[in-house]
Design an enzyme around this catalytic site. Structure first.
Site, PDB file in Angstrom:
ATOM      1  CG  ASP A 149       3.906 -32.274 -72.008  1.00 51.28           C
ATOM      2  OD1 ASP A 149       3.881 -31.978 -73.211  1.00 51.28           O
ATOM      3  OD2 ASP A 149       4.027 -31.436 -71.105  1.00 51.28           O
ATOM      4  CG  ASP A 152       3.743 -27.863 -76.577  1.00 53.39           C
ATOM      5  OD1 ASP A 152       3.792 -28.848 -75.816  1.00 53.39           O
ATOM      6  OD2 ASP A 152       2.857 -26.997 -76.501  1.00 53.39           O
TER       7      ASP A 152
END
Length: 448
Positions: free
Chosen positions: A325, A121
């Site tokens: 992201d 992440d």
């Protein structure tokens, strides 16, 4: 409609239709502390849906569902951050984090090392895994880590720097306790500790790093976490893996989501003989862990959209901006910019708009049954400051033969924009946190 702004798809099926996709310790393992420099480490990444027999569109639909929830969480982060200044210092509020990514990485923890799979992440910082004794733990694919079986486990005190870096913590007998909440009632809480982490799947190339701070989660709940034992944060904050390794450079190369080949993560400098396009990373002072991109415009075919670049600015209240992201599947653009993009795609495509809403994507076109040749915009370019990134067709158009539609793999957002991982596939993405730059190099990622 100018012919130069169109891409002639011949044959359509060849370019758009995508079918079903086909630990232990070692004497040679390098052992270093996290204050030493590390040699470049290569790790394999696997898409969370790679084990399922899904078409690209089906994987995309799964990803969109995760991504929409993730976008809501990011927006919750912004709201929480903008209102935090008004809270008194003695209030304890659990902040909201992104959680639930799209790629899994395998690591080993402890002495002797025990392997586990974690969500990668770039939108958060904390490294954590489920730990015994578990008061509440979800089902995970590997045995739960038992700190009593590791000779290198050490709980951190409340006065430690990493404990101070936690956004939400408490103290119990001078042991640092943490709580991370993910905005949908998912959370992890437990003890903050240090351990030896071992990286690398081949024994001869393994690197073990001492004293990595991580969350030893004894109470973990939430939807979408059961494919992994925990999470590895690669954000810009002090708790992230990158910060703790004192290694400012990392990169990844994501294969197409329908490809059975693994994607790749590099920790450390990755030399390349080719010249990438490089732009600066921006920082939101209120949300310093996120990687913000200086997006200045977008072109569809040869047409640059008539949108003001200030649409993508980070606002004074911490809203807005564009983050890159790894855990969000499709790109989401602030609504005004997305509507301009959508309008231009419609004007440059010689197909009727599909209004069935069957795919979960906002803009789809009906495909003719008697022809394999259609015209769509031949390129999509993101204009970052000092860097133009041109995307290949498969990074923004997805077709499905069963429903006879071709869809733009992007969507609208309110405020925050996200550059998603579908748009990053087959691009080597290099981060340099020290220089505050990011670079893009088109690469066939399955051949690295």
């Amino acid at each position: 409609m100018a012919a130069s702004s169109l891409f002639l798809l011949v044959p359509l099926f060849a370019l758009l239709f995508l079918g079903h996709p086909s630990s232990s310790t070692s004497r040679s393992r390098a052992l270093i502390t996290n204050t030493d420099s590390i040699r470049p480490i290569r790790l394999n990444l696997h898409h969370v849906d790679s084990a399922q027999n899904l078409s690209k569109l089906e994987r995309l639909q799964h990803g969109i569902k995760r991504g929409q929830a993730r976008l809501q969480r990011f927006n919750s982060i912004v709201l929480a951050a903008s209102s935090s200044a008004s809270q008194s210092s003695d209030q304890l509020e659990a902040p909201v984090y992104a959680g639930r990514g799209a790629y899994l990485v395998s690591l080993s923890i402890g002495t002797p090392p025990k392997s586990y799979s974690a969500v990668l992440d770039t939108g958060s910082d904390l490294i954590w895994t489920q730990c015994k004794p578990c008061s509440k733990c979800y089902n995970q694919p590997s045995p739960i880590f038992d700190p009593k079986e590791s000779s290198s486990f050490s709980a951190l005190s409340c006065s430690s720097d990493l404990c101070s870096a936690l956004p939400s913590s408490s103290c119990d007998k001078n042991t640092c306790n943490y709580l991370y909440s993910y905005g949908d009632n998912s959370f992890t809480q437990g003890i903050l500790a240090t351990e030896t982490f071992t990286f690398g799947e081949n024994k001869k190339d393994q690197t073990a790093v001492k004293n990595i701070g991580f969350g030893c989660g004894e109470d973990n709940e939430g939807d979408g976490l059961d494919q992994a034992s925990g999470l590895v944060g690669l954000g810009r904050g002090p708790l992230s893996l990158i910060s703790q390794l004192h290694e400012p450079k990392f990169s990844y190369c994501l294969t197409s989501m329908d490809d059975s080949a693994a994607s790749t993560l590099f920790l450390g400098s990755f030399p390349s003989s080719k010249e990438p396009v490089t732009t600066s990373l921006l920082t939101n002072p209120t949300l310093p862990s996120f990687y913000y991109l200086p997006l200045e415009g977008i072109s569809v075919g040869e047409t640059r959209l008539g949108i003001d670049k200030s649409i993508f600015d980070i606002k004074k209240d911490a809203s807005g901006g564009v983050i890159i992201d790894s855990g969000t599947t499709i790109t989401y653009l602030e609504k005004e910019a997305y509507e301009a993009l959508k309008k231009e795609f419609i004007s440059q495509t010689n197909l009727p708009v599909d209004t069935s809403g069957s795919t979960g994507l906002d803009l789809c076109f009906s495909l003719p049954s008697d022809s394999s040749q259609v015209k769509i915009p031949r390129k999509l370019v993101f204009h970052f400051k000092d860097a133009d990134l041109e995307l290949p067709t498969q990074n923004y158009m997805v077709a499905d033969s069963s429903s006879s539609v071709a869809c733009l793999a992007m969507g609208a957002s309110s405020g925050l924009s996200i550059f998603g991982n579908l748009q990053q596939q087959n691009v080597l993405v290099n981060y340099d946190v020290l220089k505050e730059t990011i670079s893009f190099l088109p690469t066939q990622c399955d051949s690295m």
